[in-house]
Design an enzyme around this catalytic site. Structure first.
Site: not given
Ligand code: NAP
Length: 280
Positions: A50, A94, A117
């Protein structure tokens, strides 16, 4: 005819489009805060990738490495701080989190306008009512691949196999929003083979190596494989790749949906930046 969808190539094209848009931003660039708890190897690899993508497109990325023993409250306090920091446009925690931390509480804490997300119930609700701005990355990557290959989704019979909150469910919603006639299958579905034979588009996201076989599909079907499995140590999807002989289009694993996920995350970061700066 080449019927293999090249996800790596499409991901690069989209990243270059994002990079160009970001290069035109005067002043402060978009910023993504990534929070990682503990030392799960896979999570650290994802976060590294990322950060690499952020660097490529010109997004500033701040990574917070937290000890696995951090309390839920301490993590919530950090998210609160990032929510209130106007220099931070996107927040990504995460997953998975250590078992003593309630994942739901953490995802709920993220400001929905910084939820890159697309997992916050606000953004899921917006998706359900066809008003989404920040959409979950893997499903939007699948839709983007279909569009970039000029697949007409409208009116098609689309079958999604899998109903997880991060892939199957949002994907079914997105296909519905694209005017497909959508069926969602799961472990309790009866006579799956009947459904797979009717479908014009099949997206499989179940985590079962080479599950969808040639005899289950009709000629010229479009196949999107989200699965990432190991079969005798070799990376493979949920679709037996011999289906490529019958399909009009198919994504390979690796090199199909995989590269699109982080790319759509970059797209969401730019969108979040625009929302927060009244540019959309
Ligand atoms: P998940 O949370 O484990 O959900 C799996 C879903 O598949 C469930 O809804 C389950 O049904 C259904 N399922 C499992 N076996 C089935 C079967 N034999 N027949 C019909 N349905 C079945 O998995 P996930 O997180 O959605 O991930 C799915 C796969 O995609 C995994 O291989 C994962 O590694 C991969 N993935 C890839 C990316 C990427 O960036 N490429 C991103 C995310 C996930 P029930 O609900 O009835 O249990």
């Amino acid at each position: 005819m080449n019927n293999i969808i090249n996800g790596t190539e499409i991901a690069k094209i989209i990243k270059d489009e994002i990079k160009e848009k970001i290069s035109k931003i005067q002043g402060k660039k978009p910023c993504l805060a990534v929070v990682i708890v503990g030392d799960d190897d896979a999570s650290h690899i994802y976060v590294k990738n990322k950060n690499k993508a952020c660097e490529y497109v010109g997004i500033k990325s701040d990574t917070y490495f937290l000890n696995t023993n951090i309390t839920e409250q301490e993590l919530l306090n950090l998210i609160e701080k990032l929510n209130n920091d106007s220099d931070v446009n996107g927040i990504l925690v995460q997953l998975p989190l250590p078992s003593h931390i309630n994942e739901k509480n953490v995802l709920l804490k993220i400001d929905p306008l910084k939820d890159v997300d697309g997992f916050h119930p606000y953004n899921i609700g917006m998706l359900s009512t066809n008003n989404a701005i920040l959409k979950s990355c893997t499903p939007s990557g699948c839709i983007e691949l279909l569009k970039r290959y000029d697949v007409k989704i409208k009116g098609k019979n689309a079958l999604v196999i899998g109903r997880s909150n991060i892939v199957g469910r949002p994907l079914s919603m997105m296909l519905l929003n694209e005017d497909a006639t959508v069926t969602t299958a799961h472990t309790k579905t009866k006579n799956l083979e009947y459904l797979t034979k009717q479908a014009d588009i099949i997206i499989v996201a179940i985590g079962v190596a080479n599950f969808l076989k040639t005899h289950m599909i009709k000629d010229n079907v479009i196949l999107i494989d989200v699965g990432m499995n190991r079969d005798n140590g070799k990376l493979c999807g949920d679709i037996d790749f011999s289906c490529s002989e019958k399909a009009s289009l198919i994504t390979p694993v690796p090199g199909g949906v995989g590269p699109m996920t982080i790319t759509m995350l970059m797209k969401n970061c730019l969108t979040a930046y625009k929302i927060q700066n009244n540019l959309v």
